[in-house]
Design an enzyme around this catalytic site. Sequence first.
Site, PDB file in Angstrom:
ATOM      1  N   GLN A 116       0.822  -1.348   0.137  1.00  0.00           N
ATOM      2  CA  GLN A 116      -0.144   0.125  -0.133  1.00  0.00           C
ATOM      3  C   GLN A 116       0.876   1.227  -0.020  1.00  0.00           C
ATOM      4  O   GLN A 116       1.150   1.628  -1.021  1.00  0.00           O
ATOM      5  CB  GLN A 116      -0.963  -0.123   1.114  1.00  0.00           C
ATOM      6  CG  GLN A 116      -2.125   1.069   1.195  1.00  0.00           C
ATOM      7  CD  GLN A 116      -3.089   0.612   2.052  1.00  0.00           C
ATOM      8  OE1 GLN A 116      -3.795  -0.157   2.070  1.00  0.00           O
ATOM      9  NE2 GLN A 116      -3.498   1.560   3.119  1.00  0.00           N
ATOM     10  N   CYS A 117       1.274   1.697   1.194  1.00  0.00           N
ATOM     11  CA  CYS A 117       2.014   2.867   1.144  1.00  0.00           C
ATOM     12  C   CYS A 117       3.394   3.024   0.617  1.00  0.00           C
ATOM     13  O   CYS A 117       3.738   3.765   0.016  1.00  0.00           O
ATOM     14  CB  CYS A 117       1.876   3.601   2.558  1.00  0.00           C
ATOM     15  SG  CYS A 117       0.245   4.202   3.214  1.00  0.00           S
ATOM     16  N   CYS A 118       3.944   1.507   1.066  1.00  0.00           N
ATOM     17  CA  CYS A 118       5.316   1.693   0.689  1.00  0.00           C
ATOM     18  C   CYS A 118       5.377   1.327  -1.058  1.00  0.00           C
ATOM     19  O   CYS A 118       6.473   2.390  -1.884  1.00  0.00           O
ATOM     20  CB  CYS A 118       5.979   0.258   1.154  1.00  0.00           C
ATOM     21  SG  CYS A 118       6.258   0.889   3.135  1.00  0.00           S
TER      22      CYS A 118
END
Length: 198
Positions: A116-118
């Site tokens: 997701q964010c990474c």
Amino acid sequence: MSRALLVIDVQESFRQRPSWELISDPDVAGKAARLVDHARAKGDLVVWVLHSEPGTGTVFDPELGYVRLQPGLDPRPGEPVLTKTSHNAFTTTGLQQLLTERGVREVVVSGIRTEQCCETTARLASDLGYRVTFVIDATATNPIEHPEAPAGRSNAEILADPRTLSVEDVLTRTEYALAGRFATVVRVDELTGAPVTA
């Protein structure tokens, strides 16, 4: 300084959720700390990123006090701490301007959640022209439920569902999606030069 380590969302918020017991690596903060030590020793910039969802009443709402780094992660003076409200670390922060001002052309990505964010940060960084190194074992994630799964299930129910994507599958999928396209995918030991043990 041409390289920056991004430590993304390794924050207390995640440890406050019931799903933390299913996290792929409960010691993700320890792995991030190793990368921080390595980056500092090399003279690289360390950038800390936190995720915030103001006004939601969730563990990501700063009013509850969990939008803070996990124990063992301590920014030094001069190390930027950015707060984002989007999945990637660029869109709702001044990260790109900060990196440009410091002459950074390569970013090293670590943190929570892998896919997701990474991963989203890595993809965007690549599109912006940065050389990206993604430290897969310094990221952590949870099993992903099927899109049609009912909400509010227990961890046991999530794991029992054959449609749930396991953490191993999530990590593998991210590695396959990024490697050779958006990033060079490495492990902590490869990046830091630590001896690999059997």
